[in-house]
Each structure stands twice: as C-alpha cells, then as structure tokens.
Write an enzyme that holds these catalytic residues in place. Structure first.
Site, PDB file in Angstrom:
ATOM      1  N   ASP A   1       0.611  -1.378  -0.081  1.00  9.36           N
ATOM      2  CA  ASP A   1       0.015   0.123   0.500  1.00  9.36           C
ATOM      3  C   ASP A   1       0.407   1.225  -0.082  1.00  9.36           C
ATOM      4  O   ASP A   1       1.660   1.654   1.342  1.00  9.36           O
ATOM      5  CB  ASP A   1      -0.791  -0.055   1.376  1.00  9.36           C
TER       6      ASP A   1
ATOM      7  N   LYS B   1      -3.851  11.759  -2.800  1.00  7.11           N
ATOM      8  CA  LYS B   1      -2.530  12.101  -2.043  1.00  7.11           C
ATOM      9  C   LYS B   1      -1.052  12.675  -2.730  1.00  7.11           C
ATOM     10  O   LYS B   1      -0.238  13.187  -2.161  1.00  7.11           O
ATOM     11  CB  LYS B   1      -2.409  10.974  -0.877  1.00  7.11           C
TER      12      LYS B   1
ATOM     13  N   CYS C   1      -9.084   5.690   9.564  1.00  7.19           N
ATOM     14  CA  CYS C   1      -9.221   5.202   9.042  1.00  7.19           C
ATOM     15  C   CYS C   1      -7.867   4.049   9.563  1.00  7.19           C
ATOM     16  O   CYS C   1      -7.523   3.270   8.362  1.00  7.19           O
ATOM     17  CB  CYS C   1      -8.977   4.958   7.719  1.00  7.19           C
TER      18      CYS C   1
HETATM   19  C1  LIG Z   1      -1.814   4.525   4.254  1.00  7.48           C
HETATM   20  C2  LIG Z   1      -2.860   4.136   3.227  1.00  7.48           C
HETATM   21  N1  LIG Z   1      -3.482   3.044   2.690  1.00  7.48           N
HETATM   22  C3  LIG Z   1      -5.087   3.059   2.317  1.00  7.48           C
HETATM   23  C4  LIG Z   1      -5.975   4.351   1.504  1.00  7.48           C
HETATM   24  C5  LIG Z   1      -6.532   4.927   1.446  1.00  7.48           C
HETATM   25  O1  LIG Z   1      -6.811   5.907  -0.244  1.00  7.48           O
HETATM   26  P1  LIG Z   1      -7.998   5.944  -0.616  1.00  7.48           P
HETATM   27  O2  LIG Z   1      -9.272   6.768  -0.193  1.00  7.48           O
HETATM   28  O3  LIG Z   1      -7.300   7.324  -1.514  1.00  7.48           O
HETATM   29  O4  LIG Z   1      -8.660   4.460  -1.459  1.00  7.48           O
HETATM   30  C6  LIG Z   1      -5.171   6.134   2.515  1.00  7.48           C
HETATM   31  C7  LIG Z   1      -6.042   6.830   2.810  1.00  7.48           C
HETATM   32  O5  LIG Z   1      -5.650   7.940   3.382  1.00  7.48           O
HETATM   33  C8  LIG Z   1      -3.637   5.494   3.430  1.00  7.48           C
HETATM   34  O6  LIG Z   1      -3.107   6.919   4.207  1.00  7.48           O
END
Ligand SMILES: Cc1ncc(COP(=O)(O)O)c(C=O)c1O
Length: 408
Positions: free
Chosen positions: A197, A223, A363
């Site tokens: 990720d 991001k 999250c």
């Molecule tokens: C470490 C990490 N993984 C995954 C995501 C998910 O990203 P998205 O909401 O753009 O799909 C985020 C978003 O905050 C994140 O910080």
C-alpha cells in the site's frame, strides 16, 4: 532544495484567510492540494480533447486516447515499471487493494495465511478480512516494537503458510516507513506474494517497483497533488495475466458471444467501462510537476520539516506523540494527543488559528485499539509547507493548552 515560496504560488488555494488567520494546511495525508499545472491539464483536456477513449476513430477520440495512454506511460516511468501492461488505472488505493484481495480469493485455501500489520489502513485490512472469510484462510498480524514494525515478529510469522504479505510502505498514523525491499525478499523466500500500500509513500519519495521487487503496488492520485477518483495498481505481468478481471462490461472485451466473452490484453482487460480520462491526465500532470521538483528533494524537504518540528512538539508538556522517535524511520506524518483533550476539540481549536489538521481514527481502528487510544490529531506535511507553518502549529498548540488552563 525546494524553493517553497515559488511552489506556493502554484497552489492558489493556500493563499487564503481561515478564521481570520492565514491558512496553514497540514492535512496532506488525507488529501493534498493541486497545483495550477494539474488544474490546467484537466481544463485543457475538457476544453480541447474530450472524447471517449479506445472506441472512436475521429480526431478528438484519437487525441483523447493518445493522452490517456501517454498518462499511463508517464506513470510507468515514475514508478519504473517494466511495461505499461503492468500499470492499471483504478479509482485509488482502496480499489487497487480490493482487486488484489479479489485475486487472492482465487488462490487462498483453508490453512493458508495472509500477513498484514497492525498499522494498516482499513483499505488494507477489510479486503483481506473478506478474502480470508470467503476462503477459510487466516489473517495474521505483525505488531510493533518502539513505534515501528517489529521485524522479529514479522520474521517469526513469515512461514510457508503465508501466501500474501500486504503492508503499508508508510503508515498514515505512525509516520514510519517500512523496509519494504527487505520484507519483499523475506516474503519471496517463503513463496509469498508481496503487496504494498503505497498511498503514503508514493507522494513523498522515489518509488522503483523493480528495485523493491514488489508483486503489487497501490497508490492514489489525490494524495500526490493529483485529482480525486484516480489511482494506480501496479502488478507484475505474470500475476495480472492469471488474475481475472474484477469488473466486466464495455472496453475490456475482445469478443462477446451470446453465452461467453473473451478479454482484451493487459492492461485493458481490467478497465471496464469508460475510464477516468481527465483523472489519468491530471495525475500525469501531477507526476510531471513532482518530477520537476525532484522526488529526492521532496523527501529531503519533508525530512527537514520533521527534524525541525518534532523536537519542538516534544517540548510541549502533555503532548503525546505516537510512532517511532527515530526520525530516520519517519515520513512527514505526526499523530498526537494533547492531555485528555478530545482530538476533535483539539483540531477545532487549531482550526480557529487557521491550522488544518485531521482528527479521528484515521481509518486505522485496529492500530488505535492496539495503542489504546480512541483517536488522535494528526499533522501531515507536503511540498508547500514551511518552517513558519511548523511554528504556527506549535504556537497554536501552546495557545490551545493555555485556553484549556494548561490542565494537562
Ligand atoms: C495508508 C493508506 N492506505 C490507503 C488509503 C486509502 O486511500 P484512498 O482513500 O485514496 O483509496 C489511505 C488514505 O488515507 C492511506 O493513508
């Protein structure tokens, strides 16, 4: 070195007053602001080239298709993928990780394990929970040591039972950067597929998927100075060839008969329906912008900000900072709490001073349960932040503390 004053001129949104104070935007881990170059690329596309891709033969359709595929090539170079076949456009990291977990469902059986860590974002947890629930595989967690990934714990759990290892490159709460290259080697030694990720690393450092040797790598455009609704899944061709499409419909097919269909070749077999053309083109413009600054210079700038602000934050009595204290392991994310003030109250108080930070569980509820805190505030830095922004954060925290009578 970044010329931050010049960079800030590219981001008109930063030049505004919020609650009678100049805006200090420190919520970049949630989403970053977009430079004029990205806004203009999207506008230009809609003003001049907009048409559906891969279907028309008229001039606009050909231009739109060429721009969309050129965007894919820009992303390929940015992450040093061997081929554009391996660069899939998705809605973002969440979609990308869901696709990999769906592939895992085709492979996993009872007795197999998926190894993730306790610092994962929900989008790198729940798809694996679902894959394990459907297949009878077991979801196993690696825990922390001194605020970073416990490598001994990882080594002890990385057995031949593990079929997938899926880890954040950089944590969106702890700010730590995980040693993905080393972990990938360990994963491959036991025959596991390595998934990363990259949502919080790709915007901030040079990514080379061949050097890391990862099997899948996911990230989001929004991001990294790009638009929302677009992201990428890089996957090694050998896996993408085996993997079934996740969505079916127009664009992704070769032939359709009454009872069956065959798929286009990579990468298009995964891109069902009209894709987010403007998003892809905007993301390529963001990549060009970041590369014009230099990914190494971006990383160095954020390191400098963290090295500057971290000791100042440590001096604030009652402020708890989460994650490793070893700044060499950290990216530009700092999560904290001030005494027993609720992080939402803290973030609201900082907003009165014009300082935008995130508050909540980010999250990452399993991580916060593990840390035994319901929520935290979080400041996160990017290319346009300055040492003056750091000072403003520290001042706003001290003012907040004073306002609440310094009772922590
Ligand atoms: C470490 C990490 N993984 C995954 C995501 C998910 O990203 P998205 O909401 O753009 O799909 C985020 C978003 O905050 C994140 O910080």
């Amino acid at each position: 070195m970044l010329d931050v004053e010049v960079i800030r001129k590219d981001f008109p949104i930063l030049d505004q007053i919020v609650n009678d104070e100049p805006l200090v935007y420190l919520d970049n881990a949630a989403t970053t602001q977009k430079p004029l170059a990205v806004l203009e690329a999207i506008n230009r596309y809609y003003e001049r080239d907009n048409a559906n891709v891969h279907r028309g033969v008229h001039t606009l359709a050909e231009r739109a298709t060429a721009s969309y595929e050129a965007a894919r090539e820009t992303i390929r170079k940015f992450i040093n993928a061997p081929s554009t076949k391996e660069v899939l456009f998705t809605r973002g990291t969440t979609t990308s990780l869901n696709w990999v977990a769906r592939y895992a469902e085709e492979i996993l059986t009872e007795g197999d394990q998926v190894l993730i860590s306790i610092m994962e974002h929900h989008s790198n947890i729940i798809p694996w929970q679902e894959a394990c629930r459907k297949t009878g595989a077991e979801l196993v967690y690696v825990y922390l040591k001194d605020g970073a990934l416990d490598m001994d714990d990882l080594r002890s759990k990385l057995t031949a039972k593990v079929k997938f290892v899926s880890l954040a490159h950089a944590s969106n709460v702890l700010g730590v950067v995980n040693p993905i290259k080393e972990i990938t080697q360990l994963a491959h030694q036991v025959g596991a597929i390595m998934v990363v990720d990259g949502a919080q690393s790709t915007p901030h450092m040079k990514i080379d998927v061949q050097d890391l040797d990862v099997d899948f790598f996911a990230f989001s455009g929004h991001k990294m100075a790009g638009p929302t609704g677009i992201g990428v899944l890089y996957g090694k061709e050998k896996y993408l060839e085996q993997m079934s499409p996740v969505e079916f419909g127009g664009e992704m097919i070769d032939f359709v008969y009454e009872q069956s269909a065959s798929w286009k070749e990579l990468p298009w077999k995964f891109e069902a329906g009209t894709p987010n053309m403007a998003g892809a083109i905007g993301l390529a413009a963001a990549v060009d912008y970041l590369e014009s600054l230099g990914m190494d210079a971006i990383e160095a700038h954020e390191q400098e900000l963290i090295a500057y602000v971290y000791p100042k934050l440590q001096e604030i009595e009652g402020l708890t900072i989460y994650g490793s204290q070893d700044l060499a392991q950290r990216s530009g994310v700092i999560a904290f709490n001030l005494g027993d003030l609720h992080p939402h109250d803290l973030a609201t108080a900082l907003d009165y001073e014009g300082v935008a930070v995130r508050a909540g569980h980010h999250c990452a509820q399993p991580l916060l349960q593990y840390l035994d805190v319901p929520a935290t505030a979080r400041a996160s830095f990017y290319i346009y932040n300055t040492k003056a922004d750091c000072d403003k954060l520290v001042d706003a925290l001290l003012k907040t503390k004073e306002f609440f009578n310094g009772t922590f």
